[in-house]
Design an enzyme around this catalytic site. Structure first.
Site, PDB file in Angstrom:
ATOM      1  CE1 TYR A 188      -3.146  -3.071   0.436  1.00 33.28           C
ATOM      2  CE2 TYR A 188      -3.527  -2.243   2.674  1.00 33.28           C
ATOM      3  CZ  TYR A 188      -3.722  -3.229   1.599  1.00 33.28           C
ATOM      4  OH  TYR A 188      -4.679  -4.232   1.784  1.00 33.28           O
ATOM      5  CG  HIS A 248      -1.063  -8.726   0.115  1.00 37.59           C
ATOM      6  ND1 HIS A 248      -0.669  -7.142   0.522  1.00 37.59           N
ATOM      7  CD2 HIS A 248      -2.310  -8.581  -0.149  1.00 37.59           C
ATOM      8  CE1 HIS A 248      -1.828  -6.399   0.223  1.00 37.59           C
ATOM      9  NE2 HIS A 248      -2.544  -7.303  -0.069  1.00 37.59           N
TER      10      HIS A 248
END
Length: 312
Positions: free
Chosen positions: A56, A112
């Site tokens: 991110y 992830h």
């Protein structure tokens, strides 16, 4: 009759015994100063659960907001995630995340995606990127590595004190079964963070995770521009009947289903709205359950991990 809204304070338990607030702030696609302001707003409004990830590129802003909020670190549940280019070195990656966050530990560290991206294709030494091959496809490596090897390394991390728990994200039932049955597996993932919303309810996956003691976390719980849930006639009708906003309806549906919900917003009013819930009637709850049955399921997040089958 108008519904009675209240701030969600419900806590769920991980298989480690740790407590995790059921509603947290998601920070995907929250850039730089937006992420800082969103996290600061959330913590001042009473949120005690913040979700971020290395990819991110906002961990530094998230960490600064945590520091500036004045809320004691031990009162905040913080999650970050291992990016796919670092599956071979999760402790190194976690150290880098902690440095960016300015924290000594995180409460939960997730893989992830189950697919590894080959770091040999990285350009400009940018480890937090999506390396591609000459043909433009993602540099997915299924020859030299697999997520079971990654998990064997990750499951040692809680012993270091750098994370209190480890888990996975975007894992299907089949991938979870392979992980749990693997010879080197010593630890059941504490959580599996996946896309869930009324157009992708994931009933089977939720039930499987619950049967294994894995807490489910929902990202994109309100859908997105590709799944405009907040304009669904069923949602609008329930909102009108209860004199609440459509977002209240969808978040309340998630909460009643019993897993962690991670709505993302950088809008201060929406951040506050997303923590307010009410109890849906059985009729309304079932009406929302039926949306995907009538309209078909729709996945918002579906990157191409070919030749690896992420969602099967």
């Amino acid at each position: 009759m108008p519904a009675t809204l209240h701030d969600s304070t419900k806590i769920l338990s991980l298989n480690t015994g740790a407590q995790i607030p059921q509603i947290g702030l998601g920070t995907w696609q929250s850039k730089e100063n937006d992420a800082y302001k969103a996290v600061l707003t959330a913590l001042k409004d009473g949120y005690r659960h913040i979700d971020t990830a290395a990819i991110y590129r906002n961990e530094d802003q998230v960490g600064q907001a945590i520091k500036d909020s004045g809320v004691p670190r031990e009162e905040i549940f913080v999650t970050t995630k291992l990016w796919c280019t670092q599956h071979h070195e999760p402790e190194v990656a976690l150290d880098q995340s902690l440095k960016r966050l300015g924290l000594d530990y995180v409460d939960l560290y997730l893989m992830h995606w189950p697919a590894r991206l080959d770091p040999a294709y990285i350009k400009n030494e940018d480890i937090l990127s999506v390396p591609t091959k000459k043909d433009g496809s993602r540099a997915v490596d299924i020859t030299n590595w697999n997520f079971i090897k990654t998990w064997e390394l990750m499951q040692e991390l809680p012993k270091t004190g750098k994370t209190k728990a480890v888990g996975v994200s975007n894992f299907s039932i089949n991938n979870l079964k392979d992980l749990l049955a693997s010879q080197g597996n010593k630890l059941t993932p504490a959580a599996n963070q996946v896309e869930i919303h009324p157009l992708l309810p994931q009933d089977e996956l939720i039930n499987f995770c619950k049967s294994k003691g894995i807490v489910v976390e929902a990202y994109s719980p309100l859908g997105s521009t590709d799944a405009p849930l907040l304009k669904e006639p069923v949602i609008l009708e329930i909102a009108k009947k209860n004199n609440v906003q459509p977002g209240h309806v969808v978040i309340s549906w998630h909460v009643q289903r019993g897993y962690v919900v991670l709505p993302k917003s950088v809008n201060p009013d929406r951040i506050k709205t997303n923590r307010k819930i009410f109890t849906l009637s059985t009729e309304d709850f079932e009406a929302i359950n039926n949306i995907s049955k009538e309209k078909g399921e729709k996945r918002v997040v579906h990157p191409n991990w070919s030749p690896f089958e992420v969602f099967k």
